[in-house]
Design a protein around this motif. Sequence first.
Motif, mmCIF file in Angstrom:
data_model
loop_
_atom_site.group_PDB
_atom_site.id
_atom_site.type_symbol
_atom_site.label_atom_id
_atom_site.label_comp_id
_atom_site.label_asym_id
_atom_site.label_seq_id
_atom_site.Cartn_x
_atom_site.Cartn_y
_atom_site.Cartn_z
ATOM 1 N N ILE A 1 56.859 -21.956 -22.339
ATOM 2 C CA ILE A 1 56.980 -20.893 -21.750
ATOM 3 C C ILE A 1 57.396 -19.884 -22.856
ATOM 4 N N ALA A 2 58.321 -20.178 -23.782
ATOM 5 C CA ALA A 2 58.855 -19.309 -24.734
ATOM 6 C C ALA A 2 57.307 -18.842 -25.607
ATOM 7 N N SER A 3 56.944 -20.024 -25.940
ATOM 8 C CA SER A 3 55.530 -19.887 -26.651
ATOM 9 C C SER A 3 54.638 -18.744 -26.362
ATOM 10 N N LEU A 4 54.352 -18.980 -24.950
ATOM 11 C CA LEU A 4 53.401 -17.914 -24.309
ATOM 12 C C LEU A 4 53.937 -16.894 -24.144
ATOM 13 N N GLU A 5 55.275 -16.574 -24.080
ATOM 14 C CA GLU A 5 56.078 -15.116 -24.133
ATOM 15 C C GLU A 5 55.728 -14.492 -25.251
ATOM 16 N N THR A 6 55.942 -15.174 -26.345
ATOM 17 C CA THR A 6 55.717 -14.603 -27.643
ATOM 18 C C THR A 6 54.445 -14.096 -28.049
ATOM 19 N N GLU A 7 53.246 -14.564 -27.483
ATOM 20 C CA GLU A 7 52.022 -14.014 -27.226
ATOM 21 C C GLU A 7 51.613 -13.130 -26.160
#
Length: 205
Positions: free
Chosen positions: A2-8
């Motif tokens: 989730i954190a990775s997708l949020e950074t994008e």
Amino acid sequence: LIASLETEEIAMEKPDHLPALTALLTKSQILALAERSDVQLLYLVEGKGEPALDTATPTDRIGPVWASSGMNGAGRTIAIIENGNVDHDNSYLNVLNVQRAGCDSETEHATLVASAAASTYATHRGMAFGASILSAGVNPCTVPEIYNSLNWALDNGAHVVNLSYGVNSNTSALEWNDVAFDYAARSRSATIVVAAGNWRNRHIY
């Protein structure tokens, strides 16, 4: 993940009671996710839900069950998942006041399905004519939202969830909703009834 997708800055949704995410992704983003060790399965979720009940058996054998057991659905709640909602003004249905609004408002098909389940009409009684009906509309009319309607129905006291409704997938392989509903049936001890055989050679999930 989730954190990775949020950074994008990818917009995503986390369905309740399901270890999954839904998001609108580009091809390159999908390929990148496929390389991640923390992603087990990827499904391309497309399509719009549509009614599935277009034929039915001309007779049923429920009479002996009523006669021998006395069971008629009394005290039970049946949820109807559809794009539309069940007609609250139908005098032969005990439709609960609470509902999840569907994207097509009240529809004949949703009311027909509810009647097959729980109509009190003397000549053409529903299978469980003593049951109450909970109208669980799908809105917006997307595949993940069908699962959200399921959870809403269970959270609002449904004992049985009916889907004479689904998405034409043109494949017999398991799709996202198949896995999601199977997960709900096991993890929430849900009784889920799905129309079967009505679309003949078409696949539906």
